[in-house]
Design an enzyme around this catalytic site. Structure first.
Site, PDB file in Angstrom:
ATOM      1  N   GLU A  22      13.781   1.919   5.625  1.00 39.34           N
ATOM      2  CA  GLU A  22      13.234   3.258   5.861  1.00 39.34           C
ATOM      3  C   GLU A  22      12.429   3.300   7.155  1.00 39.34           C
ATOM      4  OE1 GLU A  22      13.518   3.470   1.262  1.00 39.34           O
ATOM      5  OE2 GLU A  22      12.300   2.150   2.514  1.00 39.34           O
ATOM      6  N   VAL A  23      12.386   4.504   7.724  1.00 40.89           N
ATOM      7  CA  VAL A  23      11.523   4.836   8.860  1.00 40.89           C
ATOM      8  C   VAL A  23      10.812   6.133   8.505  1.00 40.89           C
ATOM      9  CG1 VAL A  23      11.444   5.489  11.302  1.00 40.89           C
ATOM     10  CG2 VAL A  23      13.034   3.721  10.549  1.00 40.89           C
TER      11      VAL A  23
END
Length: 305
Positions: A47-48
């Site tokens: 994830e970002v």
């Protein structure tokens, strides 16, 4: 050419280059949906996060979470890591950073509490934004095919594999022992065949498999596979750990209980992570699930777009 700043942290660890890496875009104003998705794919992390001004000024920020392929409504390690990164700043969108941060997310309002020792942040704790839910059961043979293990290695004495969620859905399944857990390898074709409806209305199949210690059953070792999201394996998955912990506590006979669990994940990847979970059950119903962990800063830089 425009630029945005980012910070990466390793989450659910205090040792650099272990835990689960996260990139935080600390001021994502000016970025559109397509640009956010491309940046998330470029990093290739599970994830970002993209931090935006809150819609309600009483909250800290609006936080959007992207995997390499899609936006998700909630996840554990992005919230822990984002709170840790923002805590290193003197202010967020003109407001000082205190010991409690409130993030507006697709799954709802997420509260993160910071534990400090002076100016040093020791850990962050995230309360799951949605009530614990269970979904469809999954055939043990399906789980076994997805991770290339014998069907009899999927333990069903306590529960059958099933979908659980506290804001993001996972299939959870218990395996017979640690050697079997170590042998697990995702089979993309089988994951595609197994995909079905999630509790959030998507079509997916993310698999969280685990082994419980016979001597200490609330200490759990786990692995998470999500090849349909371009995450072949995730070294730490707070949302899955929270959903599994809530489910296991829901199964115990006591109607009122507060239980602490520790999830160890990422060992087989060389990125050991430790996730602390607190579950409260009141009158037979799981009412609160909290995810906690430490972080360490790794990289600061800029992205040109």
């Amino acid at each position: 050419m425009n630029r945005v700043s980012f910070t990466t942290v390793d989450v659910f660890t205090s040792t650099r280059f272990e835990g689960n890496p996260l990139a935080v875009i600390t001021d994502a104003r000016g970025l559109g949906d397509v640009q956010m998705q491309k940046i998330a794919a470029e990093f290739g992390y599970s994830e970002v996060t993209f931090v935006l001004p809150p819609e309600n000024p009483e909250n800290t920020a609006r936080v959007r979470i992207f995997t390499p392929t899609t936006e998700v409504p909630f996840a554990g390690h992005p919230n822990v890591g984002t709170a840790f990164v923002l805590s290193q700043q003197s202010e967020v969108f003109g407001k000082p950073v205190g010991s409690t941060l409130r993030f507006e997310e697709q799954a709802g309002l997420v509260r993160v509490d910071l534990k400090r020792d002076g100016n040093h942040v020791l850990s962050a704790s995230v309360r799951a934004p949605q009530s614990f839910m269970t979904g469809r059961t999954i055939n043990p043979e399906t789980v076994a095919r997805c991770i290339s293990i014998p069907a009899e290695a999927v333990r069903t004495t306590i529960h059958s594999p099933l979908v659980v969620s506290v804001g993001l859905s996972f299939v959870v399944a218990e395996l017979v022992d640690l050697p079997t857990l170590a042998l697990a390898r995702p089979n993309l074709a089988c994951f595609k065949d197994a995909a079905g409806p999630t509790l959030e209305g998507n079509h997916d199949f993310s698999l969280f498999v685990y082994v419980r210690s016979s001597n200490s059953p609330w200490d759990i070792r786990a692995r998470m596979f999500a090849p349909l999201d371009n995450v072949s394996e995730d070294p730490a998955t707070g949302s899955a750990s929270a959903a599994l912990s809530a489910y296991l506590v829901s199964l115990v006979p006591e109607p009122d209980i507060a239980r602490s669990l520790t999830i160890e994940q990422g060992v087989e990847m060389g990125r050991r992570s430790l996730i602390s979970i607190e579950v409260i059950k009141d009158q037979g119903i799981v009412t609160d699930v909290t995810i906690s962990g430490s972080c360490v800063l790794v990289i600061k830089g800029e992205i040109a777009y």
